[in-house]
Write a protein that holds these residues in place. Structure first.
Motif, PDB file in Angstrom:
ATOM      1  N   UNK A 219       0.848  -1.192   0.000  1.00  0.00           N
ATOM      2  CA  UNK A 219       0.000   0.000   0.000  1.00  0.00           C
ATOM      3  C   UNK A 219       0.888   1.248   0.000  1.00  0.00           C
ATOM      4  N   UNK A 220       1.279   1.678  -1.176  1.00  0.00           N
ATOM      5  CA  UNK A 220       2.173   2.826  -1.286  1.00  0.00           C
ATOM      6  C   UNK A 220       1.540   4.094  -0.717  1.00  0.00           C
ATOM      7  N   UNK A 221       0.212   4.192  -0.820  1.00  0.00           N
ATOM      8  CA  UNK A 221      -0.470   5.392  -0.347  1.00  0.00           C
ATOM      9  C   UNK A 221      -0.370   5.531   1.173  1.00  0.00           C
ATOM     10  N   UNK A 222      -0.140   4.416   1.869  1.00  0.00           N
ATOM     11  CA  UNK A 222      -0.071   4.443   3.329  1.00  0.00           C
ATOM     12  C   UNK A 222       1.354   4.581   3.852  1.00  0.00           C
ATOM     13  N   UNK A 223       2.348   4.625   2.990  1.00  0.00           N
ATOM     14  CA  UNK A 223       3.733   4.643   3.462  1.00  0.00           C
ATOM     15  C   UNK A 223       4.056   5.855   4.335  1.00  0.00           C
ATOM     16  N   UNK A 224       3.684   7.072   3.944  1.00  0.00           N
ATOM     17  CA  UNK A 224       3.966   8.217   4.837  1.00  0.00           C
ATOM     18  C   UNK A 224       3.298   8.068   6.198  1.00  0.00           C
ATOM     19  N   UNK A 225       2.089   7.536   6.224  1.00  0.00           N
ATOM     20  CA  UNK A 225       1.391   7.375   7.504  1.00  0.00           C
ATOM     21  C   UNK A 225       2.095   6.334   8.376  1.00  0.00           C
ATOM     22  N   UNK A 226       2.571   5.244   7.781  1.00  0.00           N
ATOM     23  CA  UNK A 226       3.286   4.226   8.557  1.00  0.00           C
ATOM     24  C   UNK A 226       4.551   4.811   9.150  1.00  0.00           C
ATOM     25  N   UNK A 227       5.286   5.589   8.340  1.00  0.00           N
ATOM     26  CA  UNK A 227       6.508   6.216   8.871  1.00  0.00           C
ATOM     27  C   UNK A 227       6.177   7.173  10.010  1.00  0.00           C
ATOM     28  N   UNK A 228       5.075   7.891   9.883  1.00  0.00           N
ATOM     29  CA  UNK A 228       4.667   8.818  10.941  1.00  0.00           C
ATOM     30  C   UNK A 228       4.289   8.063  12.208  1.00  0.00           C
ATOM     31  N   UNK A 229       3.561   6.960  12.075  1.00  0.00           N
ATOM     32  CA  UNK A 229       3.161   6.155  13.235  1.00  0.00           C
ATOM     33  C   UNK A 229       4.384   5.619  13.976  1.00  0.00           C
TER      34      UNK A 229
END
Length: 479
Positions: A219-229
């Motif tokens: 899920x490339x669209x979720x990558x920034x959110x995962x890094x933020x989490x």
């Protein structure tokens, strides 16, 4: 027969399905307060009367297999109490067998998963996996000695393992379209996955590591959110709690993620390096995850060597004073960084860095002193020192002289002699001048100490000659 089969299928409310992305914890037993779960190891007693096995996938035509898949997921959305092995034995075994069927189904390249199937899969996983860990587990202080303790295993692992294996196969399946699944594997779902890394069970954290890595890749669209989490987890660990069981696993995931960063590095990645990775050197439990942290840091510096200056400045700010084991780890990391950066960047940090190395050379812990002196065995570092000897030798020569005079360990004395000999061969006049300056400074300090002692002695003698007159009650003056 089909009427009987369809009559066994659990009926679901369309409204509850639509609510899943907002609250993935809602399940068939959510309306019953007694069925809410409160910990990793303790599940409520979910009394389900008349649970029967559904048909096998081989016994239904291909057109009906996805409906059967959804039905089996609904059957597995029941959670049992594993603290009592004698409770719900048949139901537990039925659920285990059904989970094995589901795992086999998703492993055999099934047809494209429909949206209801994706919804049911995420719902089943959320009901079984997402839970709040008990306070006694959260309050356990993570230290370097925790590795010697026995790990805590979740009694519900026989079912949890199958659910984790199912979700891993489900996410990695070519039958799952990320464009459709992102609606259900959303930010709330991913945030709960990250929260599960606080589990005390190392088997669960290992499964979570594989799953989060695959979710990041799919899920490339979720990558920034995962890094933020993950960054938020690191910040909370460093600046608030210093308690977390999954730091090593999260760093291991990011070790492979960092290797895929494109060059030049984005500003977001540099902020993650300076704001999340460098502060992780501060906690006392550094030894638990230092190997994974060091790998992440090395990957960043290989991609952009200028970050080595940022790292060294950050390490100097959080350098330990009394923790010798942390000093040993940081000295090893400093050596790796000095090998990676260029001469210009080395000159930016050499003065404060070698002042710190000088303190390590004089450490009464012989391992720290030995590790600091071993830096002179690195030809690349010695070459950097030789090019900047006018600035570095006046810093380290006094430490070598002090070791030669006072250090208790014979191996440190031998290493000190070897380093002095190397520096003398490098620039004997400069070494001689530094030694002369050091001795002059020592004589000046000794003279000041002697004068100070004489002054105090005269004051004491003068006080002794004064007679005691009247009441000499001491008065405490407060400001």
């Amino acid at each position: 027969m089909w009427k009987q089969f369809l009559g066994k299928l659990p009926r679901k409310s369309p409204k509850s399905d639509q609510d899943l992305p907002r609250n993935p914890n809602l399940g068939p037993n959510a309306a019953n307060p007694a069925a809410k779960r409160a910990s990793a190891a303790v599940f409520p007693a979910s009394v389900i009367a008349g649970i029967e096995p559904l048909l096998a996938f081989k016994d239904v035509p291909n057109s009906e297999r996805m409906n059967l898949f959804i039905s089996k997921l609904s059957l597995c959305s029941v959670v049992f109490d594993f603290t009592d092995p004698a409770k719900n034995i048949q139901e537990k075994e039925l659920k285990r067998a059904t989970l094995l069927e589901l795992l086999e189904f998703v492993s055999e390249n099934p047809p494209k998963f429909s949206e209801p199937a994706i919804l049911a899969s995420c719902k089943m996983c959320s009901i079984n996996l997402f839970r709040v860990f008990p306070p006694n587990c959260r309050s356990r202080i993570t230290t370097e000695n925790d590795n010697e303790d026995e790990p805590i295993f979740d009694p519900a692992w026989p079912h949890l393992q199958l659910v984790y294996d199912f979700f891993l196969k489900f996410v990695t399946s070519s039958s799952l379209e990320a464009k459709v699944a992102k609606k259900y594997v959303n930010h709330a779902f991913i945030s709960r996955i990250v929260d599960l890394f606080e589990s005390d069970d190392p088997r669960e954290r290992d499964s979570l590591k594989a799953i989060l890595h695959r979710v990041y890749g799919k899920f490339m669209i979720h990558r920034p959110f995962i890094r933020k989490c993950v960054s938020n987890v690191f910040h909370r660990f460093v600046f608030e709690t210093e308690k977390h069981n999954g730091i090593a696993e999260l760093l291991e995931i990011f070790g492979s993620v960092i290797t895929g960063f494109a060059l030049p590095l984005k500003e977001e990645h540099k902020i993650f390096f300076s704001g999340a990775l460098i502060p992780l050197h501060k906690p006392k439990s550094l030894g638990v995850y230092f190997q994974q942290l060091s790998f992440c840091v090395t990957q960043f510096i290989e991609k952009e060597p200028k970050l080595g200056v940022v790292l060294i400045k950050g390490l100097l700010k959080c350098w330990p004073i009394t923790n010798s084991q942390k000093e040993l780890m940081l000295l090893g990391e400093v050596e790796e960084v000095l090998e990676a950066i260029n001469m210009t960047d080395f000159q930016k940090v050499m003065v404060p860095l070698f002042y710190r190395i000088r303190h390590c050379m004089n450490s009464y812990n012989f391992q720290v002193a030995e590790r600091a002196l071993f830096l002179w065995n690195n030809d690349q570092i010695v070459n950097r020192i030789a090019h900047n000897r006018e600035a570095i030798l006046p810093i380290v020569i006094p430490a070598l002289e002090l070791n030669a005079q006072n250090h208790w360990n014979h191996s440190i004395l031998n290493l000190t002699f070897n380093v002095k000999k190397m520096l003398a061969e490098m620039d004997e006049p400069l070494v001689s001048a530094c030694i002369s300056n050091y001795r002059e400074e020592q004589e000046r300090q000794d003279s000041e100490i002697e004068k100070r002692s004489e002054i105090w002695e005269r004051l004491e003698n003068a006080a002794n000659l004064q007679p005691l007159v009247g009441n000499t009650t001491a008065v405490l003056v407060t400001h």
